[in-house]
Structures are given as structure tokens and as C-alpha cells.
Design a protein around this motif. Structure first.
Motif, PDB file in Angstrom:
ATOM      1  N   UNK A 281       0.831  -1.521   0.393  1.00 55.86           N
ATOM      2  CA  UNK A 281      -0.406   0.548   0.115  1.00 55.86           C
ATOM      3  C   UNK A 281       1.130   1.236   0.170  1.00 55.86           C
ATOM      4  N   UNK A 282       1.107   1.889  -1.432  1.00 57.95           N
ATOM      5  CA  UNK A 282       1.959   3.248  -0.663  1.00 57.95           C
ATOM      6  C   UNK A 282       1.521   4.544  -1.116  1.00 57.95           C
ATOM      7  N   UNK A 283       2.131   4.684  -0.083  1.00 53.86           N
ATOM      8  CA  UNK A 283       1.565   6.452  -0.461  1.00 53.86           C
ATOM      9  C   UNK A 283       2.027   7.198  -1.110  1.00 53.86           C
TER      10      UNK A 283
ATOM     11  N   UNK B 249      -5.203  14.262   5.383  1.00 58.66           N
ATOM     12  CA  UNK B 249      -4.731  12.929   4.376  1.00 58.66           C
ATOM     13  C   UNK B 249      -3.633  11.647   5.544  1.00 58.66           C
ATOM     14  N   UNK B 250      -2.672  12.600   6.369  1.00 56.85           N
ATOM     15  CA  UNK B 250      -1.805  11.478   6.707  1.00 56.85           C
ATOM     16  C   UNK B 250      -3.112  10.106   7.600  1.00 56.85           C
ATOM     17  N   UNK B 251      -3.636  11.233   8.260  1.00 61.31           N
ATOM     18  CA  UNK B 251      -4.909  10.375   9.235  1.00 61.31           C
ATOM     19  C   UNK B 251      -5.128   9.179   8.506  1.00 61.31           C
ATOM     20  N   UNK B 252      -5.662   9.662   7.095  1.00 55.38           N
ATOM     21  CA  UNK B 252      -6.952   8.830   5.663  1.00 55.38           C
ATOM     22  C   UNK B 252      -5.970   7.629   5.811  1.00 55.38           C
ATOM     23  N   UNK B 253      -4.363   8.577   4.967  1.00 54.32           N
ATOM     24  CA  UNK B 253      -3.260   7.425   4.740  1.00 54.32           C
ATOM     25  C   UNK B 253      -3.767   6.142   5.860  1.00 54.32           C
ATOM     26  N   UNK B 254      -3.888   6.494   7.248  1.00 56.47           N
ATOM     27  CA  UNK B 254      -3.759   5.544   8.190  1.00 56.47           C
ATOM     28  C   UNK B 254      -4.572   4.612   8.182  1.00 56.47           C
ATOM     29  N   UNK B 255      -6.104   5.166   7.541  1.00 52.07           N
ATOM     30  CA  UNK B 255      -6.498   4.328   7.789  1.00 52.07           C
ATOM     31  C   UNK B 255      -6.954   3.185   6.121  1.00 52.07           C
TER      32      UNK B 255
ATOM     33  N   UNK C 167      -3.875   2.225   5.895  1.00 54.43           N
ATOM     34  CA  UNK C 167      -2.325   0.966   6.150  1.00 54.43           C
ATOM     35  C   UNK C 167      -1.546   0.726   4.965  1.00 54.43           C
ATOM     36  N   UNK C 168      -1.758   2.504   5.029  1.00 52.24           N
ATOM     37  CA  UNK C 168       0.320   2.406   3.581  1.00 52.24           C
ATOM     38  C   UNK C 168       0.804   1.772   4.662  1.00 52.24           C
ATOM     39  N   UNK C 169       1.829   1.067   3.537  1.00 50.07           N
ATOM     40  CA  UNK C 169       3.192   0.592   4.644  1.00 50.07           C
ATOM     41  C   UNK C 169       4.446   0.071   3.776  1.00 50.07           C
ATOM     42  N   UNK C 170       4.301   1.629   2.916  1.00 57.02           N
ATOM     43  CA  UNK C 170       5.413   2.078   1.868  1.00 57.02           C
ATOM     44  C   UNK C 170       4.861   3.957   1.699  1.00 57.02           C
TER      45      UNK C 170
ATOM     46  N   UNK D 114       6.285  10.435  12.127  1.00 57.66           N
ATOM     47  CA  UNK D 114       4.943  10.392  13.344  1.00 57.66           C
ATOM     48  C   UNK D 114       4.418   9.013  12.523  1.00 57.66           C
ATOM     49  N   UNK D 115       3.318   9.452  11.647  1.00 56.44           N
ATOM     50  CA  UNK D 115       3.215   7.764  11.241  1.00 56.44           C
ATOM     51  C   UNK D 115       3.598   6.239  11.194  1.00 56.44           C
ATOM     52  N   UNK D 116       4.692   6.167  10.519  1.00 57.19           N
ATOM     53  CA  UNK D 116       6.071   5.744  10.775  1.00 57.19           C
ATOM     54  C   UNK D 116       6.498   5.112  11.325  1.00 57.19           C
ATOM     55  N   UNK D 117       6.331   5.679  12.358  1.00 55.74           N
ATOM     56  CA  UNK D 117       7.286   5.778  13.824  1.00 55.74           C
ATOM     57  C   UNK D 117       6.400   5.308  14.685  1.00 55.74           C
ATOM     58  N   UNK D 118       5.074   5.350  15.168  1.00 55.53           N
ATOM     59  CA  UNK D 118       3.552   4.396  15.555  1.00 55.53           C
ATOM     60  C   UNK D 118       3.524   3.735  14.836  1.00 55.53           C
ATOM     61  N   UNK D 119       3.738   2.745  13.893  1.00 58.72           N
ATOM     62  CA  UNK D 119       3.744   1.902  13.496  1.00 58.72           C
ATOM     63  C   UNK D 119       4.191   1.302  13.394  1.00 58.72           C
TER      64      UNK D 119
END
Length: 749
Positions: free
Chosen positions: A27-29, A137-143, A145-148, A178-183
Motif C-alpha cells: 500500500x504505497x503512499x 490526509x495522513x490520518x486517512x492514509x493510516x486508515x 494502512x499504507x506500508x510504504x 510520526x505515523x511511521x514511528x507509531x507503526x
């Protein structure tokens, strides 16, 4: 933070590492617009096409595509421009397949913002659209589940250390990190990839990161491809009229947010006219009726005088127009990242030239009072209030002579003594503009790349979480964004004040919400701010002119309870806090006169306005003819130029583009007379004046019936559109005098 950053030179090896880390469900962002990596995206897409068991979902916005022809005439027009303007710029392979309906079943494309109108007839794109505020947008990328997450970056060295700049797309950078660190903390396998492109300017602010925030840094000679250029759009007389009205609402010493395109250029052009040729500007305001109809509004909210204090830019997008405002000496109000410092600047107690009295005032306020900490000292030194050579040590400020000053600031007389002895000369590290992303012409990129480093730092790139909202540092941002004018564009306006900006009433998405709601909300949250919603009063659809002001519309982007100011080419409707009756009357006053009575009747039938109300005579001549007459009067003075800031199109291409667009409208309105004119032209002599245009289209020596017909089409477009007039040809490239002065200023800086 990445455990260990991997530096790679081969894109296939990079993709191998991505799949090895996250698996075959990718899942590419990617960032909006310019910041995408063609190479990584194309390589991942090629893997997915070759492997049906692999799944690839791409989440992004504004996928950039070179223009492609849909006819032989378009091919002749476009191919030389594409080769010149986009030479060496790669294509996105997935977009080519997407357009042709050949996207594999295991690949899905989701975007949160489209190039206007680009996906109107693509059901799959319409179904996969994600409606999202830019700040979400980043919140919705997290929804999703982007992994790249992969983007292009600039590489540089700061204080002897390798650093990278998000450059054109710091918009999501901080939130993505921040999202990458949380993931990763949650045990998820994710990858953050930076692709180095030396054509990107190294921008500062929150865009700068060390290599440790990336899992992979990809750089190879073949991957330093040119950037995608967006040529400047032509500015029609109606667009210039909108820009003129808006320019009168901008207060000296205030804050400006504008977007890309003809309307943004029109605003900047009028602001420069106001600043550099104020006598012409004032005459134009009078002739346009702005003084008579909106003089009180201009006096209370904006101004007519040149800019003494200047403007600060707080804008989602750094558009090229801001550089022209900068070189004209308009974008010159600096802001600072400290609430007490910025407050004293706003109050006039602290100026560019620092005086000890200002430092003494600061030392008597929190957080610097009662005890100055190392952090406090460093902040004040960063902004130039303490001399550069001073050192903080053990609650003391130390001079190079060895003299030590206590950091205890409780005594007023002592604070003055410290300030007199240690005060710096001038404020430092101020910023003229904060922005989240940029995209523009090749000239724009070159201007940023060739700027002196310190000058480039004046244009600070940050996240949309900073520039698009107040949350997080409300007091400082409110101080910085004083007298803000947040300027946005709508497609449709109801006479009750509802604005439609992103989609049609059947649900089809034209573009997207983007950051529009963010700026609307901020305009209402800041006491001295105003929202200015621009609207072209008419459009051309189905072969006829239609009103963009309507009684009602089946889709709303900004509801009427958030109404504020609306500007069309015919005037300003200040509708904040007004009753429905007043709102209707004011909107009708800026509506094209061909549609006023019909809308008024609907309002009367609905009981929303007094049955005997009549539109005042002053607003009954809202016609294109009146605007064109005004434009003709001022074009000799370099005003109302189609390309006020120059163009990447040649003069011939500018004239051809305008003429062929006009012919298309003529064919839609009166098909048979236009066809008759084209056919009759085939047996007439070729006017000498059209030869440069025919050579550009390779139709000066036609072979066979088809080429002769195409030649006649071009000749008819040029002649019927009046484009062979010498003045029209001159105006296509803008006013030489005004353009030369701007180029000279830019060069001097």
C-alpha cells in the motif's frame, strides 16, 4: 526513526527490499503533485503487472500527466511543446494504463485531489476517490494502512552533516514520520523511502531531515530526471477584473494566501500594479467602479496605497506569483517563531534594527522571566536579540572577555543593564512565507535553485498541519497571520451563499476539497481575517454561456453559514453576518446581468426577497462587453496582459491556443456558419500574417486534402478570433515594459 538507513543506487534492488520488508501486499503512499518518485512507482507497478498474486494500492493526489492529443490538429500543436517543456520528464506507467482502461485487477488507485476535470468520465476513479481535508490526509492514509511512503528529496550538507530536504512536499512530512514511528512501535512492517533528485531546490524550515528518518535513500544518475513543469495559464480580462477587486481588499502589513493558476496570477499582477504604478492602479479602481461601489469596504479592509509594511505569506501552496511579489518588494513582512518576539514586532516595539529597550522588555516577560534558561537564551540569540558570540554557561551569559552576567532577570534595572551590554544589532531568521508544497514552471524551479541559501530560507516549507490551521500553536500563528486574507476559488455559488468547489451535483468529483475548508475555518477563527471566495460569474457548457451563480445546487463544499466575501469579475459581495435578503441582493449585484432577473424571480417566488425589490441601476451593466472595453483602455499601459509574468509558450503558441479555443466555442455555439467559413477558406488566398502560425503547425506547405483542410481550420480560427491584430500579438507575451522591470529586479536581487 529508521534502525539503519540503507543507501541504494538501483531502483530494482530498492523494490526488492520493499517487498522483502512489507510483503507482496503493498500500500504505497505518495505526496500530492510534484513529490512523487516516478522510478520507484513504475518499478513497483511493473512487479504488480507481472505478478497477479501481488497487490498494489496507490494513494496520492494530483497525478501529473503530460498533455496528450486527441486529434491531428492537437498533435501538431502539442508535440513540439511537450518535447520542449517536458523533455526528459518520465511518465507514470500506471497512469497510461489507467487512462486506457488496462489497469490490472490487482492494482488500485485512490486519490484525494484531482487535476480539475481530469477524471470526470472515469467511473473507477470516481468510485475510488477519497474526500479529505488536506490536514486529515495522513490520518486517512493510516486508515488505509499504507506500508510504504516514497517521495523525492533534495540532498545537501548542513554544518558538515548530510541532510535531506522534502523540498516541494513538506506538506505531509512531519505527520508521515510520526505515523511511521507509531507503526513500527506497534510491530508493523513499514518502509519510508527517499529518492534523491538534484533538480529539486534544497528548501528549509520543517522540510529538513537527517538520513535517520528514512529506511532507504535511493540515488542513481539515471534517476535525476527533470521536474514536471506546469506552464502559466493565460489570464482573461474577467480573471484580471477578479484580481483587481481582490487586490483592493489586501491590507498593508497583513497576510496573504493564494493558489496556482490564472486567478492567483491576476491577484499578484494587480498587487504589483498597486505598488509600482499606483497612479494607474487608482485610475483603474475608479474606472472599474470599485471606488464608487466598494470604497468604504476598501477603506475598512484593504487599501489603495503602495505597500510600506509589506505582506507575509501563509499559504498551502508556494506559487510562482509569490516570487514576483517578493521581487516587487511587496512580500517583505517577516514573522518569527516566538510568541513574545512576534507580539512585540506586531506592537511596533521591536523592529528589524534591534534596540536594547526591546530586549529589556522581553527579559521581563515569561518565559524569559524570572530566570533565563539555556533554551530561552538560545531562542533570543537565534532571532538576533543577543549577540552571536555570547555563550550561556551555568545560569550565566558569558562574553568573550570572560565577563559573566547572571541569568536572574528579576531586577528591572539589571535587565536594562544586560540589554544595553549584550543586545544584538538586528533581528535574524525571520520568514517571509510558510508553505506546504509547491509546483510550477521550469523558470520557477530555476529561481528557487539559484537563490542564495539565506534568501531561500525566507521561504520556509512546513506541514499543512502548521500552515492550514491554528491548532497546536494558536497564539503564535494568530500573531503571525494578522489581517489575513485567505483567498479560494469556487465553481458554483447559490444566491444564499452556499459554495460548490469540488464536485457536480450528480456526485462526480471535479477536483477535491483539499485545504479549502481549512482556510475557511481559519478565516472565521481569526478576528481580523477574511475569507475571499473567487468565482467566475459564468461558464461555457453545452454550447452556451451559463451562470455560475445559481438559485440552488445539489452539492455544497462550503455551507452558507460559513459565508464571508465573494468576488466575481463584477464586484465584491460582503455577505458575512447578513440576512438572507441582504445576501441575495448582494450576490445578485455581482452576477452577470444576463442572469440577474431570472435568479431574482426565483428568489421572489420562494419568498426570500421583497416582491418589489429591483436590482439597482449601478449593477445592471455586469457584461463582458463592459469588461472588455475597460481592458482595451488599459492594455496599452501593460495592464490586463494575458501572460503578466511571461510564459513557457512561444508567442505563436499563445495566439494559436487562444484562437483554437475560440473556434471550439464557435463550433459549439454556431456549428454550420463556422464550418462554412472553414470550407470557403480552402479556396481563398492565404493571408501573409498567418504564415508564422502555419509554420509552427507544419501546415505552411500542405500536402493533400486533409492538410489543406487543417490549414483552413487554423486560418479561420486566427482570422475569426481577431488574433492577427498586431496589438493582440504584442499583448500575448505581456507588456514588455512591465516584464523588463520585473526581470531586472529579480536579477538585481
Amino acid at each position: 526513526m529508521a534502525a539503519e538507513t540503507r543507501f541504494m543506487a538501483d531502483v530494482e534492488a530498492c523494490v526488492d527490499a520493499i517487498i522483502e520488508t512489507v510483503g507482496r501486499d503493498v500500500v504505497l503512499g505518495m505526496p500530492l503533485a510534484l513529490g512523487k518518485s516516478h522510478h520507484v512507482t513504475n518499478a513497483l507497478y511493473a512487479r504488480a503487472k507481472a505478478d497477479p498474486d501481488m497487490s498494489l494500492t496507490i494513494l496520492t493526489a494530483l497525478a501529473l500527466e503530460k498533455p496528450s492529443p486527441s486529434s491531428e490538429l492537437e498533435r501538431r500543436m502539442l508535440e513540439p511543446m511537450v518535447d520542449r517543456i517536458w523533455k526528459g520528464v518520465p511518465d507514470f506507467d500506471y497512469m497510461k494504463d489507467y487512462r486506457q482502461g488496462r489497469l490490472p485487477d490487482n492494482v488500485k488507485i485512490r486519490e484525494f485531489f484531482y487535476k480539475a476535470g481530469s477524471y470526470m468520465n472515469m467511473p473507477e476513479a470516481q468510485q475510488e476517490y477519497i474526500s479529505s481535508n488536506y490536514t486529515h490526509v495522513v490520518r486517512d492514509l493510516e486508515v488505509n494502512a499504507i506500508n510504504v511512503y516514497c517521495h523525492i528529496v533534495a540532498k545537501g550538507e548542513e554544518n558538515g552533516r548530510l541532510m535531506f530536504s522534502d523540498s516541494c512536499n513538506s506538506d505531509l512530512g512531519r505527520d508521515v514520520i510520526a505515523y511511521m514511528e507509531r507503526a513500527k512501535a506497534a510491530g508493523r512492517k513499514v518502509v519510508h523511502v527517499a529518492h534523491v533528485n538534484r533538480h529539486l531546490p534544497f528548501m528549509y524550515g520543517d522540510a529538513v531531515n537527517g538520513p535517520e528518518v528514512f529506511d532507504m535513500v535511493l540515488e542513481g544518475e539515471a534517476m535525476h530526471t527533470p521536474l514536471f513543469s506546469v506552464p502559466k495559464a493565460s489570464v482573461a480580462p474577467a480573471d484580471h477584473a477578479i484580481g483587481l477587486h481582490v487586490s483592493s481588499l489586501i491590507r498593508d502589513g497583513g497576510t496573504l494566501q493564494i493558489g496556482i493558476g490564472a486567478l492567483g496570477d491576476a491577484i499578484a499582477d494587480s498587487l504589483i500594479l498597486r505598488h509600482e504604478h499606483n497612479d494607474v492602479y487608482r485610475n483603474l479602481l475608479a474606472d472599474a467602479g470599485i471606488d464608487e461601489q466598494y470604497g468604504d469596504l476598501v477603506d475598512s479592509l484593504g487599501g489603495r496605497a503602495p505597500f510600506e509594511k509589506g505582506l507575509y505569506g501563509a499559504t498551502e501552496m508556494l506559487v510562482e506569483a509569490f516570487l514576483y511579489l517578493y521581487h516587487a518588494g511587496i512580500l517583505k513582512r517577516k514573522v518569527y517563531g516566538s510568541e513574545p518576539v512576534q507580539r512585540l514586532v506586531n506592537e511596533g516595539k521591536l523592529a528589524e534594527r534591534v534596540h536594547p529597550e526591546a530586549l529589556a522588555l522581553l527579559l521581563g516577560e515569561k518565559p524569559f522571566y524570572p530566570m533565563l534558561t539555556l533554551e530561552d537564551f538560545s531562542l533570543l540569540q537565534h532571532y538576533g536579540l543577543f549577540r552571536e558570540e555570547l555563550v550561556y554557561d551555568d545560569f550565566s551569559i558569558c562574553e568573550s572577555s570572560g565577563h559573566r552576567w547572571s541569568a536572574d532577570m528579576r531586577d528591572g534595572a539589571y535587565r536594562k543593564e544586560v540589554a544595553a551590554a549584550l543586545c544584538g544589532d538586528s533581528l535574524k531568521n525571520g520568514v517571509l512565507l510558510h508553505a506546504g508544497f509547491f509546483i510550477g514552471s521550469n523558470d520557477f524551479y530555476e529561481s528557487l535553485r539559484t537563490m542564495d541559501k539565506d534568501e531561500r530560507k525566507l521561504f520556509s516549507m512546513t506541514g499543512v498541519d502548521v500552515v492550514n490551521q491554528l491548532y497546536g500553536d494558536e497564539k503564535l500563528r494568530a500573531l503571525q497571520r494578522k489581517d489575513a486574507r485567505f483567498i479560494n476559488t469556487g465553481m458554483k455559488l447559490s444566491i444564499l451563499g452556499n459554495v460548490c468547489s469540488d464536485a457536480l451535483e450528480d456526485g462526480r468529483v471535479v477536483s477535491g476539497v483539499g485545504g479549502q475548508y481549512n482556510f475557511v475555518a481559519m478565516a472565521h477563527a481569526l478576528k481580523d481575517a477574511r475569507l475571499i471566495m473567487m468565482l467566475r460569474s459564468t461558464g461555457f457548457r453545452g454550447g452556451k454561456t451559463v451562470s455560475n451563480v445559481v438559485f440552488s445546487y445539489g452539492h455544497t463544499t462550503i455551507p452558507r453559514h460559513l459565508r464571508d466575501m465573494v468576488v466575481t469579475e463584477y464586484g465584491i459581495a460582503d455577505i458575512r453576518g447578513r440576512s438572507d435578503r441582504e445576501v441575495i441582493a448582494r450576490i445578485l449585484a455581482v452576477t452577470d446581468s444576463r442572469f440577474q432577473e431570472g435568479l431574482l424571480k426565483k428568489a421572489k417566488d420562494a419568498g426570500k426577497i421583497h416582491p418589489h425589490y429591483m436590482i439597482p441601476d449601478a449593477f445592471r451593466d455586469n457584461t463582458p462587453e463592459r469588461l472588455n472595453a475597460l481592458a482595451a483602455k488599459y492594455k496599452k499601459q501593460g495592464v490586463f496582459a494575458p501572460f503578466p509574468f511571461g510564459s513557457e509558450f512561444t508567442p505563436e503558441e499563445q495566439i494559436l491556443g487562444k484562437s483554437l479555443r475560440g473556434l471550439k466555442q464557435s463550433l459549439a455555439k454556431k456549428k454550420w456558419p463556422a464550418i462554412a467559413g472553414i470550407l470557403s477558406g480552402m479556396v481563398k488566398p492565404v493571408p501573409e500574417a498567418v504564415l508564422p502560425y502555419l509554420r509552427r503547425m507544419e501546415l505552411h506547405e500542405p500536402v493533400g486534402f486533409k492538410e489543406k483542410l487543417l490549414r483552413s481550420v487554423v486560418i479561420h480560427a486566427l482570422v475569426s478570433g481577431g488574433s492577427l491584430d498586431t496589438a493582440a500579438v504584442r499583448q500575448a507575451a505581456g507588456s514588455p515594459g512591465r516584464m523588463k522591470s520585473r526581470v531586472a529586479k529579480a536579477t538585481a536581487r
